[in-house]
Motif scaffolding. Structure first.
Motif, PDB file in Angstrom:
ATOM      1  N   HIS A  61       2.757  16.782  26.153  1.00  0.00           N
ATOM      2  CA  HIS A  61       3.834  17.684  25.320  1.00  0.00           C
ATOM      3  C   HIS A  61       3.339  17.793  24.017  1.00  0.00           C
ATOM      4  O   HIS A  61       3.274  16.788  23.408  1.00  0.00           O
ATOM      5  N   TYR A  80       8.701  25.450  24.810  1.00  0.00           N
ATOM      6  CA  TYR A  80       8.659  25.833  26.166  1.00  0.00           C
ATOM      7  C   TYR A  80       7.999  27.284  26.465  1.00  0.00           C
ATOM      8  O   TYR A  80       8.739  28.118  26.071  1.00  0.00           O
ATOM      9  N   GLN A  85       4.233  28.949  32.248  1.00  0.00           N
ATOM     10  CA  GLN A  85       4.374  28.433  33.319  1.00  0.00           C
ATOM     11  C   GLN A  85       4.370  29.267  34.838  1.00  0.00           C
ATOM     12  O   GLN A  85       4.068  28.786  35.745  1.00  0.00           O
ATOM     13  N   ASN A 194      12.643  22.938  32.235  1.00  0.00           N
ATOM     14  CA  ASN A 194      11.180  23.215  32.860  1.00  0.00           C
ATOM     15  C   ASN A 194      11.377  22.964  34.438  1.00  0.00           C
ATOM     16  O   ASN A 194      11.089  23.882  35.349  1.00  0.00           O
TER      17      ASN A 194
END
Length: 219
Positions: A61, A80, A85, A194
């Motif tokens: 990360h 993020y 994702q 997440n």
């Protein structure tokens, strides 16, 4: 706020010194320093950052430490990327379909960010009701007393969230323990977001390409 109205709490030299102290804390806490940009200054941009230091955790990360003269503390942040994702859950055929006939003012470089671009298009294809619900749930996951956050939007959907914590290295009360508390708060908020995204879009593998390209991922 205009440039003339801004109050500079620190000189550029002080900014570098302050961030170097926090960087030392973060390295002791297990983060690896990977990049330093001394100054990024744009008088027309209130988000100009000074003395940016990038770190990477053992889990891969990436964090950024930076200071801006218009605010007092230094900032530790983690971004993020929701679109990336979601894009990771799409197969190659779906990605190819989503990346045909892109809008002229698309905000990403598709050649460099193919997966993220596909995820962003898929998200923007969702219905207004789905987008509203998704945005609400994202804010609910990151809106805590422990961190601050900024959202980035495209076509009414949040596609990226910057999670931030303030550090005050010039204060006598500043300690490495406080740095650790902020880093853990940012990390835990990112993990919680997440987990929500992974759960919400867990059915992507079972959806047809035509459904995703026409209706979005529909969390």
């Amino acid at each position: 706020m205009t440039t003339d109205e801004r109050h500079e709490y620190h000189s550029e030299t002080e900014l570098a010194d302050l961030n170097a102290e926090i960087a030392s804390d973060l390295e002791k806490l297990g983060l690896k320093q990977t990049d330093v940009e001394s100054t990024i200054k744009n008088d027309d941009n209130e988000d100009s950052k000074y003395h940016i230091i990038t770190f990477e955790s053992r889990a891969g990360h990436r964090y950024q430490l930076y200071t801006v003269p218009e605010i007092y503390p230094s900032i530790l942040s983690f971004e993020y990327n929701l679109a990336r994702q979601v894009g990771r859950g799409l197969d190659e055929a779906t990605i190819a379909d989503l990346l045909t006939d892109l809008p002229e003012e698309f905000p990403l470089d598709v050649d460099e960010k193919k997966t993220e671009s596909a995820g962003l298009i898929a998200l923007s294809n969702m219905s207004d009701a789905e987008l509203e619900e998704l945005n609400y749930r994202i804010i609910d996951e990151v809106n805590t007393d422990r961190v601050d956050f900024e959202t980035r939007m495209y076509e009414e959907v949040i596609h990226s969230v910057r999670i931030m914590g303030a550090l005050f290295p010039k204060e006598d009360s500043h300690t490495i323990q406080h740095t650790e508390e902020i880093q853990i708060a940012i990390q835990s908020t990112g993990i919680r977001l997440n987990q929500f995204i992974m759960y919400a879009f867990s059915g992507l593998d079972g959806k047809d390409t035509e459904d995703i390209t026409s209706e979005g991922p529909l969390f």
